[in-house]
Write a protein that holds these residues in place. Structure first.
Motif, mmCIF file in Angstrom:
data_model
loop_
_atom_site.group_PDB
_atom_site.id
_atom_site.type_symbol
_atom_site.label_atom_id
_atom_site.label_comp_id
_atom_site.label_asym_id
_atom_site.label_seq_id
_atom_site.Cartn_x
_atom_site.Cartn_y
_atom_site.Cartn_z
ATOM 1 N N SER A 232 0.818 -1.148 0.140
ATOM 2 C CA SER A 232 0.083 0.071 -0.115
ATOM 3 C C SER A 232 0.883 1.240 0.033
ATOM 4 C CB SER A 232 -0.845 -0.014 1.129
ATOM 5 O OG SER A 232 -0.129 0.149 2.432
ATOM 6 N N TYR A 233 0.349 2.379 -0.134
ATOM 7 C CA TYR A 233 0.865 3.595 -0.055
ATOM 8 C C TYR A 233 0.993 4.188 1.294
ATOM 9 C CZ TYR A 233 1.043 3.831 -5.171
ATOM 10 O OH TYR A 233 1.318 3.499 -6.434
ATOM 11 N N ASP B 266 9.534 1.623 1.769
ATOM 12 C CA ASP B 266 10.331 2.203 0.798
ATOM 13 C C ASP B 266 9.797 3.829 1.096
ATOM 14 O OD1 ASP B 266 11.930 3.681 -1.296
ATOM 15 O OD2 ASP B 266 11.224 2.416 -2.566
ATOM 16 N N GLU B 267 10.424 4.790 1.798
ATOM 17 C CA GLU B 267 10.113 6.081 1.713
ATOM 18 C C GLU B 267 11.105 6.904 1.372
ATOM 19 O OE1 GLU B 267 9.416 6.045 6.211
ATOM 20 O OE2 GLU B 267 7.215 5.512 5.738
ATOM 21 N N ASP B 268 11.788 6.420 0.205
ATOM 22 C CA ASP B 268 12.926 7.471 -0.424
ATOM 23 C C ASP B 268 12.578 8.600 -1.051
ATOM 24 O OD1 ASP B 268 14.890 5.598 0.866
ATOM 25 O OD2 ASP B 268 15.221 4.548 -0.779
ATOM 26 N N ASP B 269 11.334 8.191 -1.600
ATOM 27 C CA ASP B 269 11.036 9.628 -2.543
ATOM 28 C C ASP B 269 10.265 10.783 -1.810
ATOM 29 O OD1 ASP B 269 8.987 11.027 -4.262
ATOM 30 O OD2 ASP B 269 9.812 9.483 -5.815
ATOM 31 N N THR C 82 5.666 -2.706 1.524
ATOM 32 C CA THR C 82 5.272 -4.070 1.504
ATOM 33 C C THR C 82 5.103 -4.936 2.453
ATOM 34 O OG1 THR C 82 6.761 -3.961 -0.521
ATOM 35 C CG2 THR C 82 6.208 -6.035 0.373
ATOM 36 N N ARG C 83 3.994 -5.645 2.678
ATOM 37 C CA ARG C 83 3.430 -6.347 3.667
ATOM 38 C C ARG C 83 3.515 -7.822 3.581
ATOM 39 N NH1 ARG C 83 -0.875 -1.990 4.630
ATOM 40 N NH2 ARG C 83 -2.070 -3.421 2.979
ATOM 41 N N LEU C 84 4.164 -8.456 4.325
ATOM 42 C CA LEU C 84 4.427 -9.800 4.207
ATOM 43 C C LEU C 84 3.527 -10.844 5.152
ATOM 44 C CD1 LEU C 84 8.318 -9.967 3.567
ATOM 45 C CD2 LEU C 84 6.446 -10.006 1.875
ATOM 46 N N TYR C 85 2.885 -11.943 4.773
ATOM 47 C CA TYR C 85 2.135 -12.766 5.390
ATOM 48 C C TYR C 85 2.474 -14.246 5.437
ATOM 49 C CZ TYR C 85 -0.758 -8.742 4.910
ATOM 50 O OH TYR C 85 -1.314 -7.315 4.810
ATOM 51 N N ALA C 86 2.281 -14.910 6.399
ATOM 52 C CA ALA C 86 2.844 -16.274 6.363
ATOM 53 C C ALA C 86 2.067 -17.252 7.146
ATOM 54 C CB ALA C 86 4.417 -16.320 6.934
#
Length: 217
Positions: free
Chosen positions: A102-103, A130-133, A142-146
């Protein structure tokens, strides 16, 4: 910077062939990743460069065709995926990891479907931001699920079909010690082994599935 879901470890049991996420007292997956894989975050498209000396790529279809169009081609794709997955994980338990993004750090999620439908037991365990911009509207999270369960041949075929169709991305499967990783993508799979020698042995078993390019891509 990553954030972690360390409010309990991931564990699951098989229930009628389904993968069910629960909690136990083992080390949380996020902490285990930081311990065993300090070279980079668990973002699947980065594995090839992070572990280049232990990486091999197998293509999904003859002639390096990228997308299956007919059921017989899906059968080839699933056969190749499952063959390597069996060689890596037969008789063991695995983590299956899926992704959305998501943003903002809390949503709403892109790709909420089919991830939720195909991986309903997935527990959120990592967010890589990623907050470089300079424009905050272009920041990506990016969200990861397991979930965790015994590896079964064909047990994630619906996920793999979605990957093959490019309707799901950044999926990977790994053993519970994070020693070997299988990352299917639309067109093939990137596999990370424990050593270059093990990588070479696996590559030699499936030479017909390799790229003709010197880069291996």
């Amino acid at each position: 910077m990553p954030t972690y879901e360390d409010d309990g470890p991931l564990h699951s049991t098989a229930d009628g062939g389904r993968r069910v996420s629960t909690r136990d007292v083992a080390t949380p997956l996020a902490a285990l990743w930081r311990e065993r894989r300090p070279s980079g975050p668990p973002v699947a498209h980065m594995f090839r460069s992070t572990y280049a000396d232990r990486w091999v790529r197998f293509h999904s279809l003859p002639g390096s065709k990228r997308y299956p169009e007919f059921e017989d081609e899906y059968a080839i794709v699933l056969h190749r995926y499952n063959t390597v997955l069996d060689e890596l994980f037969a008789g063991t338990e695995v983590f299956v990891v899926t992704m959305d993004w998501s943003y903002t750090s809390t949503g709403p999620a892109h790709w909420p479907e089919p991830r939720r439908t195909l991986h309903p037991g997935g527990v959120h365990w990592w967010t890589e931001s990623d907050e470089d911009d300079p424009d905050p509207e272009l920041h990506a999270h990016t969200r990861l699920y397991a979930d965790r369960g015994p590896w079964q041949h064909g047990g994630v075929d619906e996920l793999l079909r979605a990957v093959a169709d490019d309707t799901l991305a950044e999926v990977f499967v790994t053993d519970t010690g994070l020693r070997r990783i299988h990352h299917p993508y639309d067109g093939g799979a990137d596999v990370i082994l424990t050593t270059p020698a093990e990588r070479d042995r696996l590559r030699a078993k499936h030479t017909d599935w390799l790229s003709n390019r010197p880069s291996g891509l």
